[in-house]
Design an enzyme around this catalytic site. Structure first.
Site, PDB file in Angstrom:
ATOM      1  CD  GLU A 264      -1.706   2.185   1.909  1.00 20.16           C
ATOM      2  OE1 GLU A 264      -1.105   3.071   1.254  1.00 20.16           O
ATOM      3  OE2 GLU A 264      -2.036   2.319   3.094  1.00 20.16           O
ATOM      4  CB  CYS A 301      -2.683   5.912   3.345  1.00 22.43           C
ATOM      5  SG  CYS A 301      -1.554   5.095   4.450  1.00 22.43           S
TER       6      CYS A 301
END
Lengths: 526, 526
Positions: A264, A301
């Site tokens: 990720e 994120c």
């Protein structure tokens, strides 16, 4: 508990001999004891060999044993109490309330996977009956999913608990039946040691083979690469930079036996402000957006790095309100000196692109690695022409994009790279346009959300924290939520296997009481 | 229907201008008209651009429209009748009965995926309710799987119907909602044209956008690579050699946006003969094994290339029976001149390894590219020491391995590369040993079968035609059976999306009557 700077390799504490590292306090810029010994090749080998030895026994444990083990890990982390919070605060600059919340999230995540393991849906038990009268006869076929093998996990700097040593990757891999070798993040080695010991104790108390869990210290480019290249490792979980993630992807693909990498990496999380919602509430939305942007010093994120709307007085009011809300924001301490300097370069790079206007900056003064929030504005044509404007700037900076019309909004959406999230703000009057936008956003992002902000990732069954590259390396998966377990499973088919030898999930008497697909029909257990 | 040698690009027939190719009859070694024009870069671009244009409309079709389209493809292929069988016989050397059976399998596969699409389980619809009273409030979250994007499919030489233009990869990708661009296999270009026109007609008759399906001719190293590198392509299905599959894997990984490759490549399908079963029936097993080995001139991915047992009189009786059964077997025509010469080199290579004994060879005489069956024997130590003995020899050759004892059988199993299948022959008296062997076989193979032979792959819900590398590039998947659809899907989460904008699968009123996971519990539709 006293930190020793040792690594956790199975049930041993091992002092790494390949150099040492000190922890760093980003708020005071002071280093902290103890010395953390770094792993050498033999340590990597030992951790992987133990994981390999533990694999068959561990994956064969009953769902109940594995679920109780995950709950024991959660309880041991809870029991660390203030010791854990204080060390994590010192290593990350994150405030106490945030870290206490994150600890709650971490243990809830472990407990969610305990429930997932018990439910057994992850096994995807599927049975097709034999048809002995058919020409040719059909054999008896049964399918279940099994653990893929030992997994390497790389902790993230921005979630020192929830995406680190016993975070989502570790919890889902352990739930699947995979032993885990963690490469601790250098930004919080003491936090990592505390959590790793909590896991180590749970392994022992649960009577599991010691190789189920190890944690080593070391540099990503040497120790991390060696771990991913090790033949016993069968999958990789990673949260971090695009550069780090793609480096691991290359190593994994170049192995004699390539393995999947779940990285990720990078997302700028576009937020679309549709005309009617801006007409009705531009000021309130501007302020709310800045709250999301600056929360946690923008170190999520899912931080909203782009806001897109149609140019005009309403978008100008939104921009003015956002600028006004941003200007008084104090400079918060970032997680590491490296993240801080990357943020400063990123903001500098944005300011220098022709056509990019600085709308507002936050307050400058702050202790240690303090980041000044920043808000920019650009038109859509300039944005579409400059690939640099799509690069993630990790921290409290965002770019407002003014489009000429709705058609340009659609073109801009179609030109975006893969994202973790895409957000739409709208009223019922905007639904016609939202319906045109949605098919593009589905293709670009793992999660599409309406009338909220993307920060805050719920740990539940319907969450997707994933998305097309470069948001992640594997758009078929999520790293948060119950479905994360699927990353560490593979299907096996059993043909005419005698009942006495069949795994419990597939036996006629269905001792695990699983819902199963039988001859193509879903059958719940009675 | 008259073959023209044109490619199918959307609803156009396009004569490729980058050279021509003639079909080849492996039985007569004669070439056949017409000339097949090969694709250039503009043809690849046109096919991919059409696929991209079609994607959003196609993936948004209702399950019923997509299912009816798959059934229309099946009906059109059935309607080709003898035209198809005759051309396929001439291009592949396969007999009529086999090709008629394979056509049945191909249309059944399309019809199975029609059922899968209607069932809707593939959407994995999952709903988590909002918890507005919680701190912080939980949003409404809903998840479904959507199509990944346009897919490139590479037909296989050994299944000119079931794993080619409208084979398993194409059927599962179309079922998922992905447009497909096929790179036809050069070994059966006429068969490919016939089937591609059947698909093209179904696209038109179903009122679907033309880009849903295209088929181009060309070399894998140029046209195939260009297709995999095209930015509109989001996944690849391939069945063929390890060399071809790994070349596509490298290209896919090196793209600016890496994409998944599902390559089914190489497997030697070990068969374990346990002591009690050999004691009871060595002779019958020897003969049955040779039937499986030589069926279809050994040109199955699941052909039994290794037989493993404990050395002794029973294993010797098995070997003698197999040798006796093999010796009279006629030399059958292989699919292509290239496969035939690779088989001859492979057999030659095996014969020359020190310690490898030739047990028997079949008859030599045969028309065209005729392959002489061959049976070898070696001890386990030699096998484990020579990596060359683990390389697939595609065709009717197999290697018997005599182990000193059960412990050596287990070591040998643990030393194998990844396989599509692993087979155990046993009686109840062998169950103790079989239970020790099974955990290793599960890790090595996608399908474990008992008391049968691995050739013959059932198309059903519980089938796994997959396995660890090098059997496939992605051990998490299957290329045969209902689960193959999962390769072409990715999950998307919808947060607080208004009912009016939600996809049907996730709406409160559940208009598709799907079984859904609601707050972690499976709920079947009323």
């Amino acid at each position: 508990m006293q930190l020793t700077g040792e690594m956790i390799i199975g049930q041993q504490l091992v002092r790494g001999a390949a150099g040492t590292q000190l922890a760093f306090n980003p708020a005071t810029k002071a280093t902290m004891l103890p010395q953390f010994g770094q792993a050498d090749a033999a340590d990597v080998e030992r951790a992987c060999a133990l994981a390999e030895q533990a694999f068959d026994a561990y994956r064969s444990t009953t769902p109940e044993v594995r679920a109780a083990f995950l709950e024991a890990v959660a309880n041991n982390i809870d029991a660390l109490g203030a010791t854990l919070t204080e060390r994590a605060m010192a290593e990350t600059g994150l405030p106490q309330a945030r870290l206490e919340g994150e600890r709650g999230r971490t243990v809830n995540q472990l407990r969610l996977f305990a429930k997932v393991v018990r439910d057994g849906h992850w096994q995807q038990a599927t049975l097709d009956s034999a048809l002995p009268q058919r020409t040719p006869p059909r054999p008896d076929l049964r399918l279940r999913k099994i653990a893929v093998g030992p997994v390497a996990v790389f902790g993230a700097s921005n979630f020192p608990l929830a995406f680190s040593v016993a975070g989502g990757d570790t919890a889902s891999a352990l739930a699947a039946g995979c032993p885990v070798v963690v490469k601790a993040h250098g930004a919080h080695p003491g936090t990592s040691e505390l959590v790793a010991r909590a896991v180590q104790k749970a392994v022992a108390d649960s009577g599991l083979p010691e190789g189920v869990f190890s944690m080593i210290h070391g540099d990503g480019r040497t120790v991390g690469q060696a771990l991913v290249a090790h033949p016993s490792i069968k999958a990789v979980g990673f949260t971090g930079s695009r550069q780090g993630g793609t480096a691991l992807m290359r190593t994994a693909a170049a192995r004699p036996e390539p393995i999947p990498v779940y990285a990720e990496m990078s997302s700028i999380n576009p937020v679309f402000m549709l005309p009617a919602v801006l007409a009705g509430g531009a000021e309130a939305l501007g302020a709310a957006f800045v709250e999301s942007l600056t929360m946690g010093v923008g170190q999520f994120c899912t931080n909203p790095g782009l806001v897109i709307g149609v140019a005009g007085p309403d978008f100008d009011r939104f921009a003015a309100a956002a600028a006004a809300a941003l200007q008084p924001k104090g400079a918060g301490t970032m997680l590491t000196a490296g993240i801080h300097s990357a943020y400063q370069s990123g903001v500098g790079r944005l300011s220098q692109v022709d056509g990019v206007q600085v709308l507002a900056t936050g307050q400058q003064e702050g202790a240690g690695c303090a980041a000044q929030a920043a808000l920019f504005r650009v038109d859509a044509e300039t944005f579409l022409a400059s690939h640099a404007l799509q690069e993630e700037v990790f921290g409290p900076a965002s770019l407002l994009i003014a489009c000429r019309d709705e058609a340009e909004v659609l073109r801009l959406a179609a030109g975006l790279e893969g994202q973790l999230t895409a957000t739409v703000h709208c009223t019922a009057d905007d639904h016609g346009f939202a319906a045109k936008l949605l098919p593009t956003l589905e293709r670009k992002a793992g999660r599409v959300l309406f009338n909220g902000f993307p920060t805050g990732v719920e740990v539940c069954h319907a969450m997707v924290h994933g998305g097309p590259f470069p948001a992640t390396s594997d758009t078929r998966t999520t790293s948060v939520g119950a479905m994360a377990i699927e990353r560490f499973l593979r299907p096996v088919s059993y043909q005419n296997v005698p009942q006495a030898l069949l795994p419990a999930a597939l036996r006629d008497d269905n001792p695990l009481r699983l819902a199963r697909i039988v001859d193509g029909e879903l059958r719940t257990a009675i």
